[in-house]
Write a protein that holds these residues in place. Structure first.
Motif, mmCIF file in Angstrom:
data_model
loop_
_atom_site.group_PDB
_atom_site.id
_atom_site.type_symbol
_atom_site.label_atom_id
_atom_site.label_comp_id
_atom_site.label_asym_id
_atom_site.label_seq_id
_atom_site.Cartn_x
_atom_site.Cartn_y
_atom_site.Cartn_z
ATOM 1 N N THR A 161 54.680 94.014 84.630
ATOM 2 C CA THR A 161 54.066 94.206 83.329
ATOM 3 C C THR A 161 53.393 95.575 83.269
ATOM 4 O O THR A 161 53.534 96.395 84.179
ATOM 5 C CB THR A 161 53.055 93.082 83.030
ATOM 6 O OG1 THR A 161 52.585 93.213 81.687
ATOM 7 C CG2 THR A 161 51.888 93.101 83.995
ATOM 8 N N TYR A 234 64.819 101.604 80.133
ATOM 9 C CA TYR A 234 64.752 100.426 79.258
ATOM 10 C C TYR A 234 65.972 99.512 79.365
ATOM 11 O O TYR A 234 65.920 98.346 78.980
ATOM 12 C CB TYR A 234 64.566 100.850 77.802
ATOM 13 C CG TYR A 234 65.673 101.720 77.240
ATOM 14 C CD1 TYR A 234 66.823 101.171 76.681
ATOM 15 C CD2 TYR A 234 65.558 103.107 77.253
ATOM 16 C CE1 TYR A 234 67.835 101.958 76.165
ATOM 17 C CE2 TYR A 234 66.562 103.920 76.736
ATOM 18 C CZ TYR A 234 67.690 103.337 76.189
ATOM 19 O OH TYR A 234 68.688 104.134 75.682
ATOM 20 N N TYR A 243 57.519 86.365 75.343
ATOM 21 C CA TYR A 243 57.182 86.655 73.953
ATOM 22 C C TYR A 243 55.889 85.931 73.589
ATOM 23 O O TYR A 243 55.596 84.855 74.087
ATOM 24 C CB TYR A 243 58.308 86.217 73.020
ATOM 25 C CG TYR A 243 59.542 87.079 73.113
ATOM 26 C CD1 TYR A 243 59.579 88.334 72.521
ATOM 27 C CD2 TYR A 243 60.661 86.647 73.822
ATOM 28 C CE1 TYR A 243 60.710 89.147 72.613
ATOM 29 C CE2 TYR A 243 61.804 87.443 73.923
ATOM 30 C CZ TYR A 243 61.819 88.688 73.312
ATOM 31 O OH TYR A 243 62.932 89.479 73.423
ATOM 32 N N ARG A 248 54.121 91.965 76.095
ATOM 33 C CA ARG A 248 55.534 92.010 75.695
ATOM 34 C C ARG A 248 55.707 92.898 74.468
ATOM 35 O O ARG A 248 56.675 93.666 74.376
ATOM 36 C CB ARG A 248 56.027 90.591 75.405
ATOM 37 C CG ARG A 248 57.502 90.496 75.000
ATOM 38 C CD ARG A 248 58.427 90.999 76.111
ATOM 39 N NE ARG A 248 59.817 90.851 75.761
ATOM 40 C CZ ARG A 248 60.654 89.989 76.364
ATOM 41 N NH1 ARG A 248 60.220 89.204 77.343
ATOM 42 N NH2 ARG A 248 61.915 89.922 76.004
ATOM 43 N N ARG A 249 54.778 92.807 73.529
ATOM 44 C CA ARG A 249 54.875 93.651 72.342
ATOM 45 C C ARG A 249 54.826 95.133 72.725
ATOM 46 O O ARG A 249 55.590 95.939 72.199
ATOM 47 C CB ARG A 249 53.739 93.331 71.368
ATOM 48 C CG ARG A 249 53.722 94.256 70.159
ATOM 49 C CD ARG A 249 52.559 94.019 69.239
ATOM 50 N NE ARG A 249 52.478 95.069 68.231
ATOM 51 C CZ ARG A 249 51.498 95.149 67.331
ATOM 52 N NH1 ARG A 249 50.542 94.250 67.305
ATOM 53 N NH2 ARG A 249 51.478 96.147 66.455
ATOM 54 N N ILE A 251 55.701 96.507 75.540
ATOM 55 C CA ILE A 251 56.952 96.860 76.207
ATOM 56 C C ILE A 251 58.065 97.047 75.173
ATOM 57 O O ILE A 251 58.838 98.011 75.243
ATOM 58 C CB ILE A 251 57.325 95.794 77.252
ATOM 59 C CG1 ILE A 251 56.309 95.824 78.404
ATOM 60 C CG2 ILE A 251 58.738 96.023 77.792
ATOM 61 C CD1 ILE A 251 56.443 94.675 79.388
ATOM 62 N N GLU A 252 58.140 96.144 74.211
ATOM 63 C CA GLU A 252 59.155 96.252 73.167
ATOM 64 C C GLU A 252 58.965 97.529 72.345
ATOM 65 O O GLU A 252 59.936 98.222 72.011
ATOM 66 C CB GLU A 252 59.098 95.025 72.243
ATOM 67 C CG GLU A 252 59.403 93.702 72.915
ATOM 68 C CD GLU A 252 60.889 93.504 73.175
ATOM 69 O OE1 GLU A 252 61.695 94.280 72.653
ATOM 70 O OE2 GLU A 252 61.233 92.557 73.907
ATOM 71 N N ASP A 253 57.720 97.849 72.012
ATOM 72 C CA ASP A 253 57.449 99.080 71.258
ATOM 73 C C ASP A 253 57.849 100.312 72.052
ATOM 74 O O ASP A 253 58.378 101.293 71.496
ATOM 75 C CB ASP A 253 55.960 99.159 70.901
ATOM 76 C CG ASP A 253 55.557 98.184 69.807
ATOM 77 O OD1 ASP A 253 56.457 97.550 69.224
ATOM 78 O OD2 ASP A 253 54.349 98.058 69.542
ATOM 79 N N THR A 254 57.605 100.277 73.364
ATOM 80 C CA THR A 254 57.949 101.419 74.203
ATOM 81 C C THR A 254 59.454 101.559 74.355
ATOM 82 O O THR A 254 59.983 102.677 74.412
ATOM 83 C CB THR A 254 57.276 101.279 75.586
ATOM 84 O OG1 THR A 254 55.864 101.122 75.409
ATOM 85 C CG2 THR A 254 57.524 102.508 76.444
ATOM 86 N N ILE A 255 60.151 100.454 74.415
ATOM 87 C CA ILE A 255 61.618 100.497 74.485
ATOM 88 C C ILE A 255 62.187 101.238 73.277
ATOM 89 O O ILE A 255 63.121 102.044 73.403
ATOM 90 C CB ILE A 255 62.194 99.073 74.574
ATOM 91 C CG1 ILE A 255 61.906 98.473 75.958
ATOM 92 C CG2 ILE A 255 63.697 99.065 74.307
ATOM 93 C CD1 ILE A 255 62.271 97.003 76.079
ATOM 94 N N ILE A 256 61.627 100.984 72.111
ATOM 95 C CA ILE A 256 62.082 101.686 70.903
ATOM 96 C C ILE A 256 61.902 103.191 71.058
ATOM 97 O O ILE A 256 62.805 103.986 70.733
ATOM 98 C CB ILE A 256 61.309 101.170 69.673
ATOM 99 C CG1 ILE A 256 61.689 99.717 69.386
ATOM 100 C CG2 ILE A 256 61.595 102.054 68.450
ATOM 101 C CD1 ILE A 256 60.854 99.077 68.295
ATOM 102 N N ARG A 259 64.489 104.620 73.487
ATOM 103 C CA ARG A 259 65.810 104.747 72.859
ATOM 104 C C ARG A 259 65.862 105.953 71.919
ATOM 105 O O ARG A 259 66.869 106.662 71.857
ATOM 106 C CB ARG A 259 66.140 103.458 72.103
ATOM 107 C CG ARG A 259 66.527 102.305 73.020
ATOM 108 C CD ARG A 259 66.715 101.029 72.245
ATOM 109 N NE ARG A 259 67.239 99.962 73.088
ATOM 110 C CZ ARG A 259 67.193 98.668 72.796
ATOM 111 N NH1 ARG A 259 66.631 98.283 71.653
ATOM 112 N NH2 ARG A 259 67.696 97.765 73.612
#
Length: 267
Positions: A161, A234, A243, A248-249, A251-256, A259
């Motif tokens: 995490t 990513y 979730y 998790r949020r 991590i998801e924001d960072t993945i965007i 990309r």
């Protein structure tokens, strides 16, 4: 909100029943029970309204049930995050009442306020409020990679995490972010920005979430806190939080953002 006193149930009260003791909640069939007090065997039990959920009264009963007592973590997966938040309120209030039966100043017995979440002392007139510990959690991006760490407490679950820690006296939240990151990984960060927050009743944190970018330094972990840490692309992430968690949020924001870096370059 309208704070209501504790009283012995008549039996005709309706709503959702949050039964808590020792940091655990009664979850028969994995759910918070809903119904009439008498049908659930709560007649004459001491209870308190702690708010409203799903259009009905949320009741707190501070006692141990014979079975189905457990962590409220499964409620993170609920479609409505407010259920987890209400369960967190119940667990924290139950623990607060249990730990504040007597005044820490004079030792006299305390009583629960009818106007706010606090316990009062009739003798020396001190008042005590539930403790909320401010803490930070931050996801750090380095171009198209994210810093993920396996914390000592997550080693058995093999969970990776983002970094987190508690705010110290005299710090701003942003100062805490930079300090905690450096203490745990020895890297420096920049472009710290706030994302959101999440009540985290394990046992009484308020998580303030941030994103940040890598600035300088080589990862050197604090072995008292972390088992390992590294930069992950990513597309090749290890096991990450479920979730419903603010981790998790982040991590998801960072993945965007990662990309977007691969598609457009520096951002």
């Amino acid at each position: 909100m309208d704070i209501q006193k504790q009283y012995n149930l008549i039996g005709n009260e309706k709503g959702y029943w949050f039964v808590s003791k020792n940091g655990r909640l009664w979850l028969p069939n994995g759910e918070v029970p809903n119904g009439i007090a008498s049908e659930l065997g709560f007649t004459n039990k001491l209870a308190q309204s702690i708010g409203e959920w799903n259009g009905q009264t949320a009741w707190l009963i501070c006692q141990e049930m014979s079975s189905s007592m457990g962590s409220i973590r499964p409620l993170l997966n609920s479609a409505d995050q407010s259920l987890f938040n209400m369960a967190g309120r119940a667990v924290q209030l139950s623990e607060f009442y249990r730990s504040h039966k007597y005044c820490g100043y004079c030792g006299h017995e305390m009583y629960i306020s009818q106007t706010e979440w606090c316990c009062l002392c009739d003798n020396c007139h001190q008042r005590y409020y539930p403790q909320i510990s401010p803490s930070i959690i931050v996801a750090i991006r380095n171009k198209n990679k994210i810093l993920l760490a396996k914390h000592v407490r997550h080693n058995q679950d093999n969970l990776y995490t983002v970094l987190a820690g508690f705010t110290e006296i005299g710090e701003t939240m942003e100062t805490t972010v930079a300090r905690e990151v450096y203490e745990e990984s020895k890297i420096k960060i920049k472009n710290i920005r706030y994302v959101g927050s999440q009540p985290w009743p394990f046992p009484n944190s308020m998580m303030m979430a941030y994103l940040a970018d890598y600035d300088s330094g080589e990862i050197t972990i604090d072995k008292n806190e972390l088992v390992e840490a590294d930069w992950y692309h990513y597309s090749q992430l290890p096991k990450i939080p479920e979730y419903g968690t603010i981790a998790r949020r982040l991590i998801e924001d960072t993945i965007i953002l990662c990309r977007e870096y691969d598609e457009f370059g520096e951002n």
